[in-house]
Design a protein around this motif. Structure first.
Motif, PDB file in Angstrom:
ATOM      1  N   THR A  55       0.896  -1.198  -0.008  1.00  0.00           N
ATOM      2  CA  THR A  55      -0.067  -0.005   0.182  1.00  0.00           C
ATOM      3  C   THR A  55       0.766   1.290   0.001  1.00  0.00           C
ATOM      4  OG1 THR A  55      -0.160   0.070   2.280  1.00  0.00           O
ATOM      5  CG2 THR A  55      -1.555  -1.314   1.189  1.00  0.00           C
ATOM      6  N   LYS A  56       0.402   2.399  -0.425  1.00  0.00           N
ATOM      7  CA  LYS A  56       1.031   3.546  -0.390  1.00  0.00           C
ATOM      8  C   LYS A  56       1.593   4.244   0.877  1.00  0.00           C
ATOM      9  CE  LYS A  56      -1.353   5.710  -4.172  1.00  0.00           C
ATOM     10  NZ  LYS A  56      -2.333   6.728  -4.611  1.00  0.00           N
ATOM     11  N   ALA A  57       0.588   3.741   2.119  1.00  0.00           N
ATOM     12  CA  ALA A  57       1.303   3.704   3.716  1.00  0.00           C
ATOM     13  C   ALA A  57       2.396   3.098   3.658  1.00  0.00           C
ATOM     14  CB  ALA A  57       0.160   3.633   4.406  1.00  0.00           C
ATOM     15  N   ASP A  58       2.503   1.801   3.521  1.00  0.00           N
ATOM     16  CA  ASP A  58       3.633   0.815   3.466  1.00  0.00           C
ATOM     17  C   ASP A  58       4.744   1.121   2.897  1.00  0.00           C
ATOM     18  OD1 ASP A  58       1.870  -0.763   5.220  1.00  0.00           O
ATOM     19  OD2 ASP A  58       1.204  -2.086   3.569  1.00  0.00           O
ATOM     20  N   PHE A  59       4.370   1.691   1.573  1.00  0.00           N
ATOM     21  CA  PHE A  59       5.617   2.390   0.761  1.00  0.00           C
ATOM     22  C   PHE A  59       6.318   3.544   1.610  1.00  0.00           C
ATOM     23  CE2 PHE A  59       6.778   5.554  -2.438  1.00  0.00           C
ATOM     24  CZ  PHE A  59       7.824   4.879  -3.084  1.00  0.00           C
ATOM     25  N   VAL A  60       5.518   4.538   2.117  1.00  0.00           N
ATOM     26  CA  VAL A  60       6.129   5.601   2.787  1.00  0.00           C
ATOM     27  C   VAL A  60       6.716   4.946   4.239  1.00  0.00           C
ATOM     28  CG1 VAL A  60       5.664   7.660   4.060  1.00  0.00           C
ATOM     29  CG2 VAL A  60       4.681   7.512   1.740  1.00  0.00           C
ATOM     30  N   ALA A  61       6.196   4.295   4.932  1.00  0.00           N
ATOM     31  CA  ALA A  61       6.957   3.735   5.874  1.00  0.00           C
ATOM     32  C   ALA A  61       8.186   3.005   6.026  1.00  0.00           C
ATOM     33  CB  ALA A  61       5.739   2.574   6.805  1.00  0.00           C
ATOM     34  N   GLY A  62       8.272   2.153   4.664  1.00  0.00           N
ATOM     35  CA  GLY A  62       9.236   1.835   4.149  1.00  0.00           C
ATOM     36  C   GLY A  62      10.507   2.581   4.076  1.00  0.00           C
ATOM     37  N   LEU A  63      10.362   3.850   3.507  1.00  0.00           N
ATOM     38  CA  LEU A  63      11.133   4.799   3.229  1.00  0.00           C
ATOM     39  C   LEU A  63      11.291   5.969   4.273  1.00  0.00           C
ATOM     40  CD1 LEU A  63      10.174   5.388  -0.548  1.00  0.00           C
ATOM     41  CD2 LEU A  63      12.274   4.155   0.253  1.00  0.00           C
ATOM     42  N   ILE A  64      10.864   5.821   5.395  1.00  0.00           N
ATOM     43  CA  ILE A  64      10.625   6.735   6.573  1.00  0.00           C
ATOM     44  C   ILE A  64      11.976   7.258   6.998  1.00  0.00           C
ATOM     45  CG2 ILE A  64      10.568   5.589   8.529  1.00  0.00           C
ATOM     46  CD1 ILE A  64       8.869   8.782   7.598  1.00  0.00           C
ATOM     47  N   GLN A  65      12.997   6.266   6.948  1.00  0.00           N
ATOM     48  CA  GLN A  65      14.484   6.832   7.559  1.00  0.00           C
ATOM     49  C   GLN A  65      15.062   7.589   6.428  1.00  0.00           C
ATOM     50  OE1 GLN A  65      15.674   6.036  10.403  1.00  0.00           O
ATOM     51  NE2 GLN A  65      14.170   4.735  11.254  1.00  0.00           N
TER      52      GLN A  65
END
Length: 128
Positions: free
Chosen positions: A27-37
């Motif tokens: 999902t888009k939320a998972d996409f952003v969460a994976g790139l948060i660092q």
């Protein structure tokens, strides 16, 4: 009807023959969460969320682009889950605010603490 042991063997064989794991749709939320660092690193380097979102949208297919407001929400949520503090405070206050309630000469009570009018007509302890 009771099941036979051969049914158990067939079921175990069927489960073993299944693939290890079906690919999960991201999902888009998972996409952003994976790139948060990485997003946080770019923000501390001075890039704005708008610039980061625009750069990420270049990598996404058409129709899957991130809306700016949605991106901000996902970043805020991912930051909270990862335990990353915001890069700056969201408020412009420099110190504690002054209380807006001021005392009145009425028995030293504030406007908020003033009693209701019904209590003004109580018995004063004298004869009527």
């Amino acid at each position: 009807m009771a099941l036979k042991t051969e049914h158990l063997k067939e079921a175990k064989a069927a489960l073993k023959s299944m693939s290890a794991r079906r690919e999960k749709k991201l999902t888009k939320a998972d996409f952003v969460a994976g790139l948060i660092q990485d997003i946080h690193a770019k923000m501390t380097a001075g890039f704005s969320l708008e610039e980061i979102c625009a750069e990420l949208n270049k990598t996404l297919p058409d129709g899957e682009q991130l809306n700016m407001n949605t991106f901000k929400t996902y970043v805020r949520r991912a930051r909270t889950q990862a335990g990353i503090a915001p890069t700056r405070a969201w408020t412009r206050r420099t110190g504690p605010t002054e209380p807006k309630i001021q005392t009145t000469p009425d028995k030293g009570r504030t406007k908020v603490q003033k009693e209701d009018p019904a209590s003004d007509f109580r018995d004063q302890g004298g004869d009527l």
